[in-house]
Write a protein that holds these residues in place. Structure first.
Motif, mmCIF file in Angstrom:
data_model
loop_
_atom_site.group_PDB
_atom_site.id
_atom_site.type_symbol
_atom_site.label_atom_id
_atom_site.label_comp_id
_atom_site.label_asym_id
_atom_site.label_seq_id
_atom_site.Cartn_x
_atom_site.Cartn_y
_atom_site.Cartn_z
ATOM 1 N N ARG A 91 0.820 -1.237 -0.015
ATOM 2 C CA ARG A 91 0.078 -0.058 0.019
ATOM 3 C C ARG A 91 0.903 1.276 0.062
ATOM 4 N N ASN A 92 0.434 2.210 -0.596
ATOM 5 C CA ASN A 92 1.197 3.655 -0.564
ATOM 6 C C ASN A 92 2.399 3.490 -1.200
ATOM 7 N N SER A 93 2.731 2.898 -2.271
ATOM 8 C CA SER A 93 4.029 2.717 -2.805
ATOM 9 C C SER A 93 3.933 3.285 -4.188
ATOM 10 N N GLY A 94 3.433 4.519 -4.316
ATOM 11 C CA GLY A 94 3.434 5.268 -5.706
ATOM 12 C C GLY A 94 4.537 5.252 -6.561
ATOM 13 N N ASP A 95 5.667 5.355 -5.687
ATOM 14 C CA ASP A 95 7.082 5.341 -6.502
ATOM 15 C C ASP A 95 7.295 3.890 -7.047
ATOM 16 N N ASP A 96 6.728 2.964 -6.408
ATOM 17 C CA ASP A 96 7.221 1.562 -7.070
ATOM 18 C C ASP A 96 6.362 1.295 -8.282
ATOM 19 N N VAL A 97 5.212 1.874 -8.315
ATOM 20 C CA VAL A 97 4.060 1.742 -9.290
ATOM 21 C C VAL A 97 4.940 2.445 -10.565
ATOM 22 N N ALA A 98 5.208 3.682 -10.504
ATOM 23 C CA ALA A 98 5.993 4.593 -11.503
ATOM 24 C C ALA A 98 7.164 3.741 -12.160
ATOM 25 N N ARG A 99 7.962 3.186 -11.169
ATOM 26 C CA ARG A 99 9.096 2.755 -11.497
ATOM 27 C C ARG A 99 8.900 1.164 -12.429
ATOM 28 N N ALA A 100 7.786 0.684 -11.878
ATOM 29 C CA ALA A 100 7.374 -0.765 -12.396
ATOM 30 C C ALA A 100 6.836 -0.420 -13.949
ATOM 31 N N ILE A 101 5.960 0.910 -14.161
ATOM 32 C CA ILE A 101 5.514 1.298 -15.375
ATOM 33 C C ILE A 101 6.744 1.497 -16.349
ATOM 34 N N ARG A 102 7.545 2.350 -15.880
ATOM 35 C CA ARG A 102 8.824 2.644 -16.738
ATOM 36 C C ARG A 102 9.324 1.645 -17.308
ATOM 37 N N LEU A 103 9.613 0.415 -16.401
ATOM 38 C CA LEU A 103 10.051 -0.878 -16.867
ATOM 39 C C LEU A 103 9.141 -1.687 -17.711
ATOM 40 N N GLY A 104 7.977 -1.266 -17.920
ATOM 41 C CA GLY A 104 7.294 -1.960 -18.810
ATOM 42 C C GLY A 104 6.142 -2.454 -18.500
ATOM 43 N N ALA A 105 5.697 -2.320 -16.910
ATOM 44 C CA ALA A 105 4.458 -2.993 -16.478
ATOM 45 C C ALA A 105 3.001 -2.400 -17.024
ATOM 46 N N ARG A 106 2.244 -3.154 -17.147
ATOM 47 C CA ARG A 106 1.007 -2.362 -17.828
ATOM 48 C C ARG A 106 0.216 -2.115 -16.914
ATOM 49 N N ASP A 107 0.106 -2.648 -15.642
ATOM 50 C CA ASP A 107 -0.957 -2.263 -14.396
ATOM 51 C C ASP A 107 -0.270 -2.564 -13.122
ATOM 52 N N TYR A 108 -1.066 -2.347 -12.192
ATOM 53 C CA TYR A 108 -0.591 -2.603 -10.804
ATOM 54 C C TYR A 108 -1.999 -2.948 -9.806
ATOM 55 N N LEU A 109 -1.574 -3.434 -8.808
ATOM 56 C CA LEU A 109 -2.578 -3.777 -7.905
ATOM 57 C C LEU A 109 -2.141 -3.717 -6.538
ATOM 58 N N ALA A 110 -2.532 -3.010 -5.535
ATOM 59 C CA ALA A 110 -2.200 -2.928 -4.256
ATOM 60 C C ALA A 110 -2.627 -3.947 -3.592
ATOM 61 N N LYS A 111 -1.786 -4.443 -2.733
ATOM 62 C CA LYS A 111 -1.847 -5.739 -1.654
ATOM 63 C C LYS A 111 -2.653 -4.801 -0.391
ATOM 64 N N PRO A 112 -3.268 -5.134 0.409
ATOM 65 C CA PRO A 112 -4.117 -6.422 -0.018
ATOM 66 C C PRO A 112 -5.297 -6.044 -0.665
ATOM 67 N N PHE A 113 -5.755 -6.951 -1.673
ATOM 68 C CA PHE A 113 -6.892 -6.666 -2.581
ATOM 69 C C PHE A 113 -7.928 -7.436 -2.465
ATOM 70 N N LYS A 114 -9.158 -7.083 -3.218
ATOM 71 C CA LYS A 114 -10.411 -7.872 -3.165
ATOM 72 C C LYS A 114 -10.250 -8.778 -4.314
ATOM 73 N N ASP A 115 -10.719 -9.889 -4.158
ATOM 74 C CA ASP A 115 -10.854 -11.174 -5.169
ATOM 75 C C ASP A 115 -11.471 -10.404 -6.428
ATOM 76 N N GLU A 116 -12.417 -9.804 -6.323
ATOM 77 C CA GLU A 116 -13.051 -9.017 -7.503
ATOM 78 C C GLU A 116 -11.877 -8.049 -8.445
ATOM 79 N N ALA A 117 -11.284 -7.172 -7.744
ATOM 80 C CA ALA A 117 -10.197 -6.436 -8.312
ATOM 81 C C ALA A 117 -9.294 -7.136 -8.994
ATOM 82 N N LEU A 118 -8.613 -8.293 -8.385
ATOM 83 C CA LEU A 118 -7.609 -9.313 -9.197
ATOM 84 C C LEU A 118 -8.268 -9.756 -10.228
ATOM 85 N N ILE A 119 -9.386 -10.340 -10.145
ATOM 86 C CA ILE A 119 -9.888 -10.999 -11.438
ATOM 87 C C ILE A 119 -10.240 -9.981 -12.610
#
Lengths: 135, 1156
Positions: A91-119
């Motif tokens: 949670r609260n790791s916006g920096d990690d998201v940006a870094r991952a996107i720069r490295l080519g990730a398409r999306d992100y999901l913060a833990k803990p997550f709801k089953d519906e959101a994952l799917i």
């Protein structure tokens, strides 16, 4: 939750927490995906070739090779677009998201997550929505 | 007055917190609207005074002046910088002098909003000033009125002040005197001596000195003065100035000089005469033209055997042997007629004893200037001694003749009745022909006032030569003082036949004596003459007045009797030097006894008077009353001391400087900084400033020049003595020329804040340490929570999976237990995480349109099962006219209420829990109360209640569970919302918790109604809103967040594209018309950009008016119209993000990018 008839979409899941890994895998299998678990980044990279996943769920914090490392190798090998990847972040790791996107990730999901959101997010990785324009 | 209301307010609060002054804000109606806390010093609680008419606190005598000053201030006639002093009543009724510094605060329209007055307590200052003024006036009076001259000199000999008497003596105008160097006043010949004495005085070798010196007047003349100088010192013993008292000695000196000169002349004449006449070896006699003896010497008496007195009463005829008389008379007649110049003869005298003695007589004539006979000079030699004396005679004769010619005495012969029978020709000097006086009696030529006295002196048995001084009338009517020496003339039978009197002119001598006597008696100072044995034999009137003794009493005293016991004998060695002639006089300050038993401080000068042969005769003692001088000195010292006390007891250093920072005045207490005022004066105080501070201080000062007012700035000053740096705080004020208003310099009040800075540093350090510790702890808690939550996620996740399976009934019950316990554990962990967020300040509040009453009621109902189990009732009440929907973070509100209601249920064993929601006192705020019937809380427990990890006692935690963080988190939430939380309780009577938070009514309610389905469909959807109008963005955010969407936003196309490159979202709302990159361009860029949002649905966000037609929206995935209709917006977003249902996910479509 009934399973579909046709070919199931291949999803690779990498997480070092065995229970969480099993939980995600179980949820996605129940949602009808063809899922392969992977315990670390190095293992995930190796499975890209033989499993040929159509999408990947990648935990960031892993031993041996972490999520960023996996993304960097994929980008280097031109696999970023071929295997759309969603990272799992704390949670609260916006920096990690940006870094991952720069490295080519398409999306992100913060833990803990709801089953519906994952799917839902995994589904989005696999198929671009085609909304009806109402002009 | 460029400051807005909020600026005034801020400045105001700052000042109010930092000053000892009393700050009073008075509204336009003259009522007090604010008083600073410092008013408590005068017994006033600010809240008690507020609303009171301000003038009511002023002294009745000052109230009108204050009202007028205020009116003048409002009219703009009174300079705001002009400070007025008025009396105000303290709460205990005492009057306090306050100096006001009023400023008008005006509203935007120029109307007077209030007057802010900063009062400084000047009571003590006024007391000191009054006392100092009184002292100064006392001194001033003494200084001006004292008869003697007084000048106050700087230690280097420059006149600072001079009283009128001094200026008169020195011949200077008032303007000339001040600034005069004494070196130009003192006679050059006296200067070296004066300078030596002054130096000794300044060194402290002597307490004072007295010196006779000459002052040169501007016209070149000089004046003899007697100077008594003393030194006034400061507390540190440094000479402040010299007090010089000056007495004009001109008249005295002149009189003494003349007296001495005249006395010497007379003495010389007398000595000459006496020595040649009296000591002659032969008999000599001055014989009147009638034959009487005017003067005879010892030898003559011896020869004739007559005592002098008898002889003088006789004539030569009487003692001449009858047989020789005729021959003698014949010769004498020829001599008188001028036929012969002299004659000699042997003749016989009949001695007193009857024997006849042969003598050789030699007679010459002394004539007056006009040639008339004056008297005869007879030289008589006992023939037995003749040869021995012959030589001596010849030598002395001519000399004696000369003397006789010069005699100016008048010889008068009277008969038994007192009638003048003969007068010596010398009477011509007084305008008389001798003959004209014959037959007159003494009373006809003597002044009536003197007659009886001299006649009494001639009575038998009386021999008062001094009494024989009388005024005789000269021919022109003048009175001439003559001293007589009358002798009776007796016949052989012893009967008085007449008298002869030799009168000597003593007018001049008397004039001098009078002068001396007048000087003695009328002197401004006390004088007395003291015998060598210390007995007082003459005193003047002034001394009698000074000591309060009648003259007769003083005359009977010994000088030692008047001395103070401690000082008796103190001057013995000086007296010895005086007697021995080593010194002519000396001066000391001594105490003398007064008739009333008290003692008088006097400046005493003792001089020696000597006999002609140089032997000591008596002392002249002069006493000057020092009371006034001492009082003046004392007043001066006290004034100085008080002034010093005022300036030096102010802990603030005060420096006045010009605009360049050059110090003009420096208060003495800069000494505390290891420097002295003299060192700073004339230099810039920046010289001692730490280089790192100089720029900042200069900026602060320069800002004043531009904007006026005052400021505070801190800087470090190097202590000149120790080299160490001290923190100071300057509080400079711009000083303006009162006429032109142009800035002239600064008045800087500097305070030593070294201690304060050190304390601040300590506090900052301690705070930083505490914060670091808190941060570390929060981080630890966050980490711990995370570590716990990961396995917990697994527990709950698998439990959830398990619950979806078909299980035996018992297993299903166990799964339910696991799920309940797991969720409870998750709640605790989330509490801890929330708490660490609160501590780290990362707690976010997101207000959404919420039906507060519904949230409250639903939360209460969550506890219905639990309450029923304990037999408790739950009651809910909402104020009817509450806004239905308000902008509140409903989740956080629910979190708080769960804590409060949970506690209420937890701690109540009977009765019930009541939740009420109502409008708070403040507009747009709500107040929620949760009342229970539990044990209640005492004050101590209430104070601890909202602190972290605190429950009333440890046993409660064990009994009731929980982290003890609930209330602390609730407080954190309430505060993060800008509200507050609290409790009122009496032990045994339950507790009543309340929450007050801002809850502005929302206008979104009508649109939201009936859209529950749409709301559900966009819950959790990430929406990126791009619009250049912030109002549209904010409105969109509120509408979307109300439906559970996550909202991100950007103000233009460029920013949107940039952010979307790194932030995956589910949908974008794109305004079309934007400055810079517009909506269409942004869409193009987004599609070109390989990134997480390359394929994201983008909806046009625009008004119909801006659309050219259907084709105008090519490339967009949909449209959201403005003005916004929330339901339409939700529907458009839901459609754009419509997703294959999860059960279809794995099947539809083909793999777009299968890995080869």
């Amino acid at each position: 939750m009934p399973l579909g008839e046709g070919r199931r979409r291949r999803v690779l899941v990498a997480d070092d927490e065995p229970y969480i890994l099993e939980l995600i895998v179980t949820r996605l299998e129940l949602a009808g995906f063809d899922v392969r678990p992977s315990r670390n980044g190095q293992d995930a990279l190796e499975r890209l070739a033989d499993f040929k996943p159509e999408a990947m769920v990648l935990d960031i914090n892993m031993p041996v090779l972490d999520g960023f490392g996996v993304l960097a190798r994929m980008k280097a090998q031109g696999l970023s677009d071929k295997v759309p990847t969603m990272v799992l972040t704390a949670r609260n790791s916006g920096d990690d998201v940006a870094r991952a996107i720069r490295l080519g990730a398409r999306d992100y999901l913060a833990k803990p997550f709801k089953d519906e959101a994952l799917i839902a997010r995994v589904g989005r990785l696999l198929a671009r929505p085609r909304p009806v324009a109402r002009v | 007055m460029t400051m807005g209301p909020s600026g005034v307010e801020d400045a105001f609060v700052f000042i109010a917190e930092h000053t000892n002054d009393v700050i009073v804000r008075v509204d336009a109606d003259g009522r007090i609207r604010f008083v600073s806390e410092s008013a408590r010093r005068y017994g006033y609680a600010p809240e008690d005074v507020i609303g009171t008419p301000f003038l009511r606190l002023a002294h009745p005598a000052d109230a009108e002046a204050l009202a007028q000053a205020t009116a003048a201030l409002l009219r703009g006639e009174l300079d705001t910088a002009l400070r007025r002093q008025h009396r105000f009543r303290a709460a205990d009724g005492a009057w306090v002098w306050m100096e006001g510094n009023p400023h008008i605060v005006r509203g935007p329209g120029g109307d007077v909003v209030e007057i802010v007055n900063i009062f400084r307590d000047v009571t003590r200052r006024r007391e000191l000033e009054d006392a100092a003024t009184a002292q100064a006036e006392l001194f001033e009076a003494a200084f001006r009125s004292v008869a003697g001259g007084i000048a106050i000199l700087s230690p280097d000999g420059v006149v600072r002040r001079a009283n009128p008497a001094w200026r008169r003596i020195a011949g200077r105008d008032k303007g000339e005197a001040v600034g005069l160097r004494m070196a130009t006043v003192v006679h050059p010949e006296d200067m070296a001596r004066v300078r030596d004495q002054a130096r000794a005085l300044l060194r402290g070798d002597i307490d004072s000195y007295e010196s006779d010196e000459r002052y040169v007047r501007p016209d070149g003349s000089f004046v003899w003065v007697r100077v008594t100088a003393s030194c006034v010192r400061d507390a540190g013993g440094q000479p402040l100035h010299i007090v010089s008292q000056v007495q004009d000695l001109t008249a005295q000196r002149a009189a003494e000089e003349a007296l001495r000169e005249r006395g010497a002349q007379l003495r010389e004449q007398a000595e000459l005469f006496e020595s040649s006449f009296d000591n002659a070896p032969i008999g000599m006699a001055l014989v009147g033209t009638d034959g009487s003896f005017l003067r005879i010497n010892d030898a003559f008496c011896r020869i004739t055997d007559y005592p002098r007195a008898r002889m003088l009463a006789l004539d030569f005829q009487t003692i001449t042997h009858p047989e020789d008389l005729n021959a003698d008379l014949e010769q004498l007649t020829q001599l008188t007629a001028g036929v012969i110049d002299g004659y000699r003869m042997d003749k016989r005298y009949i001695r007193a004893d009857g024997e006849i003695v042969w003598v050789h007589l030699s007679v010459s004539m002394v004539r007056n200037a006009d040639g008339s006979p004056k008297h005869y000079v007879a030289q008589v030699q006992d023939l037995t001694e003749r040869r021995a004396a012959e030589a001596a005679l010849r030598g002395s004769e001519a000399r004696y003749r000369l003397i006789a010619d010069k005699m100016t005495d008048v010889i008068v012969q009277m008969d038994a009745e007192g009638r003048i029978t003969w007068v010596s020709p010398s009477v011509a000097a007084y305008g008389y022909e001798p003959d004209t006086l014959l037959g007159l009696t003494t009373d006809q030529i003597v002044h009536p006032d003197d007659y009886h006295r001299i006649m009494a002196g001639r009575a038998p048995g009386s021999d008062h030569r001094g009494d024989q001084q009388a005024r005789y009338r000269a021919a022109d009517g003048r009175w001439v003082w003559m001293e007589g020496n009358p002798q009776e003339i007796r016949n052989e039978a012893g009967e008085i036949t007449g008298a002869i009197n030799v009168l000597r002119n003593v007018t001049e001598r008397r004039a001098q004596a009078d002068l001396f006597e007048t000087a003695f008696q009328q002197a401004a100072i006390g004088k007395c003459l003291v015998e060598l044995d210390s007995s007082i034999f003459k005193v003047n009137h002034t001394l009698c007045l000074m000591l309060g003794f009648p003259e007769a009493e003083l005359l009977g005293l010994n000088g030692d009797d008047l001395m103070h016991p401690e000082e008796r004998g103190a001057g013995d060695h000086l007296i010895a030097e005086l007697v021995s002639g080593e010194i002519d006089s000396y001066s000391r300050e001594r105490r003398f006894r007064k008739a009333d038993g008290g003692y008088l401080w006097c400046g005493m000068t003792i001089a020696m008077v000597r006999n002609p042969d140089g032997s000591p005769k008596h002392y002249v003692v002069e006493l000057r009353d020092l009371t006034e001088q001492r009082a003046a000195e004392m007043a001066l010292r006290e004034s100085e001391a008080r002034y010093r006390m005022i300036t030096e007891n102010t802990s603030d250093m005060i420096i006045m400087s010009d605009l360049s920072g050059k110090a003009i005045y420096v208060s003495p207490n800069v000494r505390a900084s290891g420097t002295r005022p003299e060192e700073i004066e004339g230099s810039s105080f920046a010289e001692n400033m730490h280089p790192d501070d100089a720029r900042q201080v200069e900026r602060a000062f320069m800002k004043l020049v531009k904007g006026g007012g005052s400021t505070r700035v801190r800087w470090r000053a190097r202590n000149r003595a120790t080299g160490a740096y001290t923190w100071l705080e300057s509080n400079p004020t711009l000083v303006r020329d009162p006429e032109t208003g142009a800035p002239t310099g600064f008045l800087d009040v500097i305070r030593d804040i070294d201690l304060q800075v050190a304390q601040e540093a300590e506090i900052a350090e301690a705070t930083a340490a505490a914060e670091a510790a808190a941060a570390a702890k929060s981080q630890f808690l966050a980490n711990m929570s995370h570590e716990i939550r990961t396995p917990l996620t697994a527990v709950l996740g698998f439990t959830s999976l398990l619950s979806e399976m078909e299980l035996p009934e018992t297993a299903e019950r166990y799964v339910g237990r696991i799920s309940g316990a797991g969720n409870a554990l998750l709640a605790i962990v989330n509490d801890i995480l929330d708490f660490s967020k609160l501590e780290a300040g990362k707690f976010e509040i997101r207000p959404k349109p919420v039906d507060v009453a519904t949230v409250c009621e639903e939360t209460l109902q969550l506890f219905s099962t639990q309450a029923q189990g304990k037999g408790l009732s739950l009651a809910f009440a909402a104020q009817e006219d509450l806004p239905r929907v308000a902008m509140v973070d409903g989740d956080r509100l629910r979190q708080m209420l769960i804590n409060l209601v949970g506690n209420a249920v937890k701690f109540s064993d009977e009765g019930g829990v009541t939740l009420t929601v109502a409008q708070a006192a403040k507009a747009d705020w709500i107040r929620i109360e949760v009342a229970d019937t539990g044990p209640g809380l005492d004050a101590e427990a209430q104070a601890l209640l909202f602190q972290r990890f605190t429950q009333i006692d440890g046993s409660m935690t064990r009994r009731h569970g929980g982290t003890g963080l609930g209330l602390a988190i609730s407080r954190g939430i309430a505060e993060a919302m800008g509200g507050e939380i609290g409790v009122t309780s009496t032990p045994g009577q339950g507790a009543r918790f309340f929450v007050e938070i801002p809850a502005p009514a929302s206008e979104l309610r009508p649109e939201l109604a009936g859209e529950e389905a749409a709301v559900a469909r966009i819950d959790g959807t990430r929406v990126f809103v791009v619009d250049d109008n912030p109002v549209n963005r904010e409105l969109s955010r509120r509408i979307l967040e109300a439906a559970g969407a996550e909202v991100y936003e950007a103000g233009d196309g460029g920013e949107a594209v940039e952010r979307l490159g790194l932030l995956p979202v589910d949908v974008v709302l794109m305004d079309l018309r934007m400055p810079g990159v517009d909506g269409r361009a942004a869409l193009g860029m987004l599609r070109e950009l390989a990134g997480p949002n390359q394929d994201v649905p983008v909806l046009a966000f625009t008004a119909d008016a801006d659309l050219a037609g259907e084709n105008d929206l090519a490339g967009f995935d949909g449209l959201v119209r403005k003005p916004i209709h929330p339901a339409d917006m939700y529907a458009a977003i839901a459609a754009a993000t419509a997703w294959a249902s999860p059960d279809e996910a794995g099947e539809i479509g083909g793999p777009a990018n299968a890995v080869g």
